[in-house]
Design a protein around this motif. Structure first.
Motif, mmCIF file in Angstrom:
data_model
loop_
_atom_site.group_PDB
_atom_site.id
_atom_site.type_symbol
_atom_site.label_atom_id
_atom_site.label_comp_id
_atom_site.label_asym_id
_atom_site.label_seq_id
_atom_site.Cartn_x
_atom_site.Cartn_y
_atom_site.Cartn_z
ATOM 1 N N ARG A 59 0.803 -1.229 0.000
ATOM 2 C CA ARG A 59 0.000 0.000 0.000
ATOM 3 C C ARG A 59 0.833 1.276 0.000
ATOM 4 N NH1 ARG A 59 -5.005 -1.790 -1.456
ATOM 5 N NH2 ARG A 59 -5.645 -3.537 -0.147
ATOM 6 N N SER A 60 1.968 1.276 0.666
ATOM 7 C CA SER A 60 2.850 2.423 0.907
ATOM 8 C C SER A 60 2.622 2.949 2.326
ATOM 9 C CB SER A 60 2.663 3.565 -0.090
ATOM 10 O OG SER A 60 1.549 4.370 0.244
ATOM 11 N N ASN A 61 3.635 3.589 2.870
ATOM 12 C CA ASN A 61 3.553 4.141 4.223
ATOM 13 C C ASN A 61 2.466 5.199 4.328
ATOM 14 O OD1 ASN A 61 5.661 2.520 5.022
ATOM 15 N ND2 ASN A 61 7.227 4.117 4.790
ATOM 16 N N ALA A 62 2.330 6.016 3.292
ATOM 17 C CA ALA A 62 1.352 7.107 3.319
ATOM 18 C C ALA A 62 -0.076 6.574 3.409
ATOM 19 C CB ALA A 62 1.512 7.983 2.079
ATOM 20 N N VAL A 63 -0.392 5.558 2.614
ATOM 21 C CA VAL A 63 -1.739 4.981 2.633
ATOM 22 C C VAL A 63 -1.989 4.273 3.964
ATOM 23 C CG1 VAL A 63 -3.253 3.235 1.617
ATOM 24 C CG2 VAL A 63 -1.954 4.774 0.138
ATOM 25 N N MET A 64 -1.007 3.556 4.472
ATOM 26 C CA MET A 64 -1.181 2.851 5.742
ATOM 27 C C MET A 64 -1.441 3.821 6.885
ATOM 28 S SD MET A 64 -1.158 -0.361 5.121
ATOM 29 C CE MET A 64 -0.983 -1.090 6.740
ATOM 30 N N ALA A 65 -0.805 4.975 6.845
ATOM 31 C CA ALA A 65 -1.045 5.991 7.875
ATOM 32 C C ALA A 65 -2.482 6.493 7.803
ATOM 33 C CB ALA A 65 -0.065 7.151 7.707
ATOM 34 N N LYS A 66 -3.010 6.642 6.594
ATOM 35 C CA LYS A 66 -4.409 7.058 6.431
ATOM 36 C C LYS A 66 -5.361 6.006 7.001
ATOM 37 C CE LYS A 66 -4.107 9.989 2.289
ATOM 38 N NZ LYS A 66 -4.579 10.149 0.887
ATOM 39 N N LEU A 67 -5.097 4.756 6.679
ATOM 40 C CA LEU A 67 -5.976 3.678 7.138
ATOM 41 C C LEU A 67 -5.995 3.591 8.659
ATOM 42 C CD1 LEU A 67 -5.135 0.770 4.640
ATOM 43 C CD2 LEU A 67 -6.658 2.731 4.321
ATOM 44 N N LYS A 68 -4.843 3.709 9.255
ATOM 45 C CA LYS A 68 -4.716 3.581 10.716
ATOM 46 C C LYS A 68 -5.562 4.610 11.444
ATOM 47 C CE LYS A 68 -1.285 3.787 14.453
ATOM 48 N NZ LYS A 68 -1.697 2.532 15.101
ATOM 49 N N ASN A 69 -5.661 5.811 10.908
ATOM 50 C CA ASN A 69 -6.327 6.914 11.599
ATOM 51 C C ASN A 69 -7.698 7.253 11.036
ATOM 52 O OD1 ASN A 69 -4.123 7.673 13.496
ATOM 53 N ND2 ASN A 69 -3.011 8.043 11.591
ATOM 54 N N TYR A 70 -8.263 6.364 10.237
ATOM 55 C CA TYR A 70 -9.541 6.641 9.580
ATOM 56 C C TYR A 70 -10.674 5.935 10.332
ATOM 57 C CZ TYR A 70 -12.163 8.198 5.485
ATOM 58 O OH TYR A 70 -13.033 8.854 4.625
ATOM 59 N N PRO A 71 -11.550 6.671 11.015
ATOM 60 C CA PRO A 71 -12.637 6.045 11.785
ATOM 61 C C PRO A 71 -13.711 5.436 10.871
ATOM 62 C CG PRO A 71 -12.204 8.301 12.523
ATOM 63 C CD PRO A 71 -11.535 8.133 11.202
ATOM 64 N N VAL A 72 -13.971 4.168 11.043
ATOM 65 C CA VAL A 72 -14.966 3.454 10.245
ATOM 66 C C VAL A 72 -15.961 2.775 11.175
ATOM 67 C CG1 VAL A 72 -15.362 1.598 8.575
ATOM 68 C CG2 VAL A 72 -13.321 3.044 8.369
ATOM 69 N N THR A 73 -17.246 2.933 10.887
ATOM 70 C CA THR A 73 -18.296 2.242 11.638
ATOM 71 C C THR A 73 -18.929 1.181 10.752
ATOM 72 O OG1 THR A 73 -18.797 4.114 13.080
ATOM 73 C CG2 THR A 73 -20.526 2.468 12.786
ATOM 74 N N ILE A 74 -18.974 -0.049 11.244
ATOM 75 C CA ILE A 74 -19.551 -1.168 10.506
ATOM 76 C C ILE A 74 -20.889 -1.524 11.136
ATOM 77 C CG2 ILE A 74 -19.205 -3.564 9.787
ATOM 78 C CD1 ILE A 74 -16.133 -2.919 10.240
ATOM 79 N N CYS A 75 -21.931 -1.414 10.371
ATOM 80 C CA CYS A 75 -23.293 -1.668 10.851
ATOM 81 C C CYS A 75 -23.685 -3.098 10.530
ATOM 82 C CB CYS A 75 -24.267 -0.681 10.209
ATOM 83 S SG CYS A 75 -23.930 1.040 10.617
ATOM 84 N N GLY A 76 -23.520 -3.960 11.504
ATOM 85 C CA GLY A 76 -23.803 -5.373 11.333
ATOM 86 C C GLY A 76 -22.561 -6.200 11.579
#
Length: 212
Positions: free
Chosen positions: A11-28
């Motif tokens: 993915r690259s370091n930049a993308v991984m940093a985005k994923l780590k700090n991106y709040p996601v809510t899963i409904c179900g």
């Protein structure tokens, strides 16, 4: 060495940093939701919330990442425990029914919503909330050997005709294929801001982009 060593190389370091700090809510936290949560956590997401009021049944074990010993426990709680043990992700588990009256409470403080509920009433509540607050929301659903993954702007909530049907055919391979495509659509959106819709059919192993 990082737990996410291989993913980071891809993915690259930049993308991984985005994923780590991106709040996601899963409904179900059923066949799609629980596997999506696990896949996202193992891909480097560190801010996950899971909403599901249901308890684990024996028939869930073949398509969902639970064990026979978990039968009777809340899905969201067991999922949170398993993912913390696996990769250290602290999942916020909410064992409540989502309704139009409590969406402001349950869906706040996130940047993306994943709707994999199994009933049209809850799906409508999620869609309405996402529309109202302009929050990116992706919907995934299954029927027989078909699946679709559609972003909120073009999503239409299905009829409630089959909402109460408990005994339905479901292939694990379709579940896992849908999970993989949904998760890749999420990562792609976070990395590039592009929202891509898909349809999947299992019998001919076809994944197609859906233009609406």
């Amino acid at each position: 060495m990082s737990i996410f060593f291989h993913e980071q190389l891809y993915r690259s370091n930049a993308v991984m940093a985005k994923l780590k700090n991106y709040p996601v809510t899963i409904c179900g936290a059923g066949a799609l939701g629980a596997n999506i949560a696990e896949n996202l956590a193992r891909s480097g997401f560190d801010k996950l919330t899971v909403i599901d009021r249901d308890r684990i049944e024996e028939r869930n074990v073949s398509t969902q990442p639970y064990y026979r010993a978990d039968v009777g426990a809340f899905k969201a709680k067991i999922l949170a425990n398993n993912l913390y043990r696996a990769v250290g992700t602290k999942v916020d588990a909410k064992t409540k029914e989502l309704t139009s009256e409590n969406t402001n409470q349950l869906l706040k403080d996130n940047q993306l919503i994943v709707d994999v509920f199994d009933n049209s009433v809850s799906r409508q509540a999620v869609k309405d909330y996402a529309d109202q607050f302009s929050i990116p929301c992706i919907h995934a659903g299954l029927a027989a050997d078909y699946a679709e993954i559609i972003w909120n702007d073009v999503y239409r909530v299905p009829s409630d005709v089959n909402d109460d049907v408990c005994d339905y055919p479901l292939a694990r391979n379709l579940v896992m294929l849908t999970v993989a495509v949904t998760c890749e659509a999420i990562v792609s959106f976070i990395a590039t801001a592009q929202q891509r819709n898909f349809t999947i059919t299992l019998k001919d192993l076809t994944v197609q982009s859906l233009c609406l």
